[in-house]
Write an enzyme that holds these catalytic residues in place. Structure first.
Site, PDB file in Angstrom:
ATOM      1  N   ARG A  14       0.940  -1.105   0.106  1.00  0.00           N
ATOM      2  CA  ARG A  14      -0.080   0.033  -0.056  1.00  0.00           C
ATOM      3  C   ARG A  14       0.967   1.107   0.009  1.00  0.00           C
ATOM      4  NH1 ARG A  14      -0.875   4.842   3.401  1.00  0.00           N
ATOM      5  NH2 ARG A  14      -3.073   5.307   3.371  1.00  0.00           N
TER       6      ARG A  14
ATOM      7  N   HIS B 118      -8.027   5.257   8.749  1.00  0.00           N
ATOM      8  CA  HIS B 118      -7.215   5.978   9.862  1.00  0.00           C
ATOM      9  C   HIS B 118      -6.952   7.394   9.335  1.00  0.00           C
ATOM     10  CE1 HIS B 118      -4.560   5.272   6.629  1.00  0.00           C
ATOM     11  NE2 HIS B 118      -3.521   5.949   7.171  1.00  0.00           N
ATOM     12  N   ASP B 119      -7.631   8.021   8.375  1.00  0.00           N
ATOM     13  CA  ASP B 119      -7.722   9.255   8.090  1.00  0.00           C
ATOM     14  C   ASP B 119      -8.948   9.877   8.149  1.00  0.00           C
ATOM     15  OD1 ASP B 119      -4.794   9.242   7.902  1.00  0.00           O
ATOM     16  OD2 ASP B 119      -4.917   8.593   5.773  1.00  0.00           O
TER      17      ASP B 119
ATOM     18  N   GLU C 148      -2.567   5.458  -2.081  1.00  0.00           N
ATOM     19  CA  GLU C 148      -3.361   6.146  -1.557  1.00  0.00           C
ATOM     20  C   GLU C 148      -3.266   7.621  -2.171  1.00  0.00           C
ATOM     21  OE1 GLU C 148      -4.038   9.397   1.928  1.00  0.00           O
ATOM     22  OE2 GLU C 148      -1.985   8.636   1.116  1.00  0.00           O
TER      23      GLU C 148
ATOM     24  N   ASP D 284       1.814   4.988   0.260  1.00  0.00           N
ATOM     25  CA  ASP D 284       1.177   6.119   1.121  1.00  0.00           C
ATOM     26  C   ASP D 284       1.462   7.273  -0.041  1.00  0.00           C
ATOM     27  OD1 ASP D 284       0.306   7.386   3.444  1.00  0.00           O
ATOM     28  OD2 ASP D 284       2.220   8.330   3.395  1.00  0.00           O
TER      29      ASP D 284
HETATM   30  C1  NOJ Z   1      -1.603   9.280   4.330  1.00  0.00           C
HETATM   31  C2  NOJ Z   1      -1.687   8.428   5.633  1.00  0.00           C
HETATM   32  O1  NOJ Z   1      -2.749   7.708   5.512  1.00  0.00           O
HETATM   33  C3  NOJ Z   1      -1.657   9.376   6.944  1.00  0.00           C
HETATM   34  O2  NOJ Z   1      -2.280   8.697   7.811  1.00  0.00           O
HETATM   35  C4  NOJ Z   1      -0.406   9.820   6.798  1.00  0.00           C
HETATM   36  O3  NOJ Z   1      -0.376  10.795   7.773  1.00  0.00           O
HETATM   37  C5  NOJ Z   1       0.003  10.549   5.622  1.00  0.00           C
HETATM   38  N1  NOJ Z   1      -0.430  10.023   4.358  1.00  0.00           N
HETATM   39  C6  NOJ Z   1       1.582  11.079   5.742  1.00  0.00           C
HETATM   40  O4  NOJ Z   1       2.230   9.588   5.452  1.00  0.00           O
END
Ligand code: NOJ
Ligand code: NOJ
Ligand code: CA
Ligand code: CA
Length: 712
Positions: free
Chosen positions: A253, A353-354, A283, A255
């Site tokens: 995955r 988590h975001d 992501e 980032d």
């Molecule tokens: C996206 C991640 O999902 C998030 O949780 C993270 O803080 C930022 N990218 C930076 O890595």
């Protein structure tokens, strides 16, 4: 002691034999060894630190640790041993989970950062310090390999988060802040943000998120942003990911893919796919109602798929927030089916988590159960955020990342996953099928997944107060009676089908029903999935589906037939084939059975010109009229083969080089003499550079940069 008489040993041998038997029976496309397709899998996303503390001995001490996990920005002790324990007590297998997505496993910083009075740590794994070492708070290298073997032994794949966009927080004005973004190569310092003589980091300030360029070449918040156009950085991250792949990792995955140059990422994926091809998804955050063609282009050409934020946000609007209807849900499913070329590779979810957790404190759990049922029966690879199956609530970071407290296996959410996850493996309509709306209004959505004659029909009534009489429902299910695969847990009913029609029935308030049919065998070949979808000649790719037959047939790349020794394995549901040395370009793939019948085509496989490197193409003095942008084209597929209708770009002109200079980072063949030109383009209006072509010979490895003057 007579070992063969040990009851424990005998029991474990029997268990092993039963396990092997189960593995032998599973269709190869659904097997844990299939690292190229996750279409039949269900992913479970864990924040490793927030799952289970399996070894208190590796917990940090002092200000970094919150015993009892009351301070959610500190470490809480969760680790790889904790995951192993839950794998071995069958929590995941009982739920039907076949892939774990864990926090970035690399060594993170140790500093505790005080942000406006709150102490914060790298518990989340996104503050990398040494990408070639395991994080000691999650465990040792041995713990990591034990995690991989424990997972594989239960038929579970392991996906690692990987965040090469940045190292860790740095303050340009204060080298003493945190660890100053310092990055290490297996213990040897590469650079820190304030002592960076080689410019391994970008020093362009923080992004305003104004546009793609700004977000790519400036810092994401205060995170020291890596310059991927530096050979040292390029090689470092390639070596690092190969190290993790060598440990047996099954998926990646990536980032923050919106924040790294797409050209660098494509060259990185080409390296991964030429080495150990594993399913990789990025992501690219999208807000509610955000539809971004750049996001689609990335998913369709970078070699990796994406987390499906269009899906996730819309499902939340419809089922959690009540701000959109089932009609809007249908519209999203329709449009995304044309926007994403490899729809079954996009990773669907309802929370992470975001974002705020799906479950709203005090709200009916039925909303979450319905959203889960929808996700598990929709196109794409479902990912379930840890604790969602336990109705964990929590808005915002870090309240959405609390420690999991319960492992209840009898609640309805858990049982919905348990009922539907295995269907993704047993009925290929879910893994590979099309989606067709069969009945809808604001509250009701009935949709059908179909792959050949395999069919799954799903009915959802999100209105928790009133039932609806459903008349005139049509289906591809054959004549017969069908019981709800959820066994009525969400108040679903049975139906009968006659001549493609379902007699009027009542869909209960808050009801969900899932009905399925699958044939005993498939007479003609059906192509379900190809992965990866990018590679150079001689790379091996995996083709999954049904009805390929027992004897070796032919795989076509466009009209080029691949047969014989270039097909390295052929089974009824899976083929491994070598990419032929065709003219580099985009090809549709299809399968022909030995002696005849052909499958449909699977679109847009990119045959690359060879190994890839990332090169920055810069043009100076390229003045443009309002509405005009600079693009790049040249004599290779990677440079669009001199196309002016679909060239590389638009190039950027603000951060690394400023107007009237423009730059494009592109994945191009390594060690190759390129011919290229820049063009000015405004819609269909094109102005070519004059003069002769520019030329540049790319490096064999590492990155390159070429600067030319616009030739009037
Ligand atoms: C996206 C991640 O999902 C998030 O949780 C993270 O803080 C930022 N990218 C930076 O890595
Ligand atoms: C048109 C360009 O102007 C020229 O420089 C290039 O060589 C050809 N396209 C290639 O077909
Ligand atoms: Ca621990
Ligand atoms: Ca960046």
């Amino acid at each position: 002691m007579n070992r063969s008489n040990s009851p424990a040993l005998r029991a474990s041998v029997l268990a092993l034999a039963a396990g092997l038997c189960a593995l032998a029976q599973a269709a190869p496309d659904t097997h844990v060894s299939n690292k190229q397709s996750f279409a039949t899998d269900v992913i479970y996303q864990v924040v490793t630190d927030r799952f289970v503390d399996g070894n208190a001995g590796n917990n940090p001490s002092g200000a970094a640790f919150s015993s009892g996990c009351t301070q959610l920005k500190l470490y809480c002790g969760g680790d790889w041993q904790g995951l192993i324990n839950k794998i071995n007590d069958n929590y995941f297998s009982t739920m039907g989970i076949t892939a774990l997505w864990i926090s970035q496993p690399v060594e993170n910083i140790y500093a505790v950062i005080n942000y406006s009075g709150t102490n914060s740590t790298a518990y989340h794994g996104y503050w990398g310090r040494d990408f070639k070492k395991p994080d000691p708070r999650y465990g040792t290298l041995t713990d990591f390999t034990n995690l991989i073997s424990a997972a594989h032994a239960k038929g579970i794949k392991v996906i690692i988060d990987f965040a090469p966009n940045h190292s860790s927080p740095a303050d340009p004005a204060n080298a003493g802040f945190a660890e100053n973004g310092r990055l290490y190569d297996n213990g040897a310092l590469i650079a820190g943000y304030s002592s960076d003589p080689s410019g391994y980091f970008h020093h362009n300030g923080g992004t305003s998120f104004a546009n793609l360029e700004d977000g790519t070449y400036r810092n994401l918040y205060d995170l020291a942003d890596v310059d991927h156009n530096k050979s040292t950085m390029d090689l470092y991250f390639k070596q690092a990911i190969k190290g993790w792949l060598d440990l047996g990792v099954d998926g990646i995955r990536m980032d923050a893919v919106k924040h790294m140059p797409a050209g660098w990422q494509k060259n990185f994926m080409a390296e991964v796919y030429g080495y150990k091809p594993v399913f990789t998804f990025g992501e690219w955050f999208l807000g509610e109602n955000e539809v971004d063609p750049t996001n689609h282009a990335f998913a369709n050409t970078s070699g990796m798929s994406l987390l499906d934020f269009q899906f996730g946000q819309r499902v939340r609007q419809v089922f959690r927030n009540g701000t959109k209807t089932m009609v809007d849900l249908d519209a999203m499913l329709d449009s995304s089916a044309t926007q994403y070329k490899q729809l079954s590779d996009q990773v669907t979810f309802i929370d992470n988590h975001d974002m705020d957790r799906f479950q709203v404190s005090g709200a009916s759990g039925r909303k979450l159960e319905q959203a889960l049922a929808l996700t598990l029966t929709s196109r794409g690879v479902p990912a379930i955020y840890y604790g969602t199956e336990q109705y964990m609530a929590g808005n915002g970071d870090p309240n959405n990342r609390a420690k999991i407290g319960a492992f209840n296996t009898t609640n309805t959410a858990f049982k919905v996953i348990q009922a539907l996850a295995p269907l993704r493996k047993s009925n290929p309509a879910l893994a590979y099928g099309t989606t067709q709306e069969r009945w809808k209004n604001a509250d009701i959505y009935i949709y059908e997944r179909k792959f050949g004659s395999a069919v799954v029909l799903v009915a959802i009534n999100r209105n928790l107060a009133s039932s609806t009489s459903i008349s005139g429902l049509l289906t591809a299910l054959p004549n017969g009676s069908y019981t709800d695969k959820l066994t009525g847990q969400l108040n679903g009913n049975s139906i009968s089908v006659s001549g493609g029609a379902v007699p009027t029935f009542n869909l209960a308030a808050g009801g969900v029903a899932v009905w399925e049919y699958k044939p005993a065998s498939y007479a003609s070949p059906l192509l379900g999935h190809v992965g990866p979808m990018l590679g150079k000649a001689n790379n091996t790719i995996t083709v999954d589906g049904r009805g390929f037959g027992a004897t070796k047939g032919t795989v076509y790349f466009g009209s080029t037939a691949v047969t014989g020794a270039n097909i390295t394995s052929w089974e009824d549901s899976q083929i491994k084939v070598k990419v032929p040395a065709v003219t580099p370009g985009t090809y549709a793939i299809k399968v022909a059975k030995s002696g005849g019948a052909q499958s449909g085509t699977y679109g847009d496989f990119q045959v690359l010109s060879g190994n890839q490197v990332s090169v920055r193409f810069v043009v100076n003095n390229a003045n443009t009229a309002l509405g005009e942008n600079i693009y790049l084209t040249g004599n290779k597929f990677e440079l669009s083969n001199w196309s002016s209708s679909n060239p590389v770009g638009a190039c950027f002109n603000q951060v690394m080089h400023a107007y009237p200079s423009w730059y494009c980072d592109v994945s191009v063949p390594a060690n190759t003499a390129l011919q290229f030109k820049f063009i000015k383009k405004n819609g269909a209006a094109v102005t070519w550079e004059g003069g002769s072509n520019h030329s540049f010979t790319t490096p064999a490895s590492g990155t390159g940069k070429v600067i030319v003057n616009w030739q009037p």
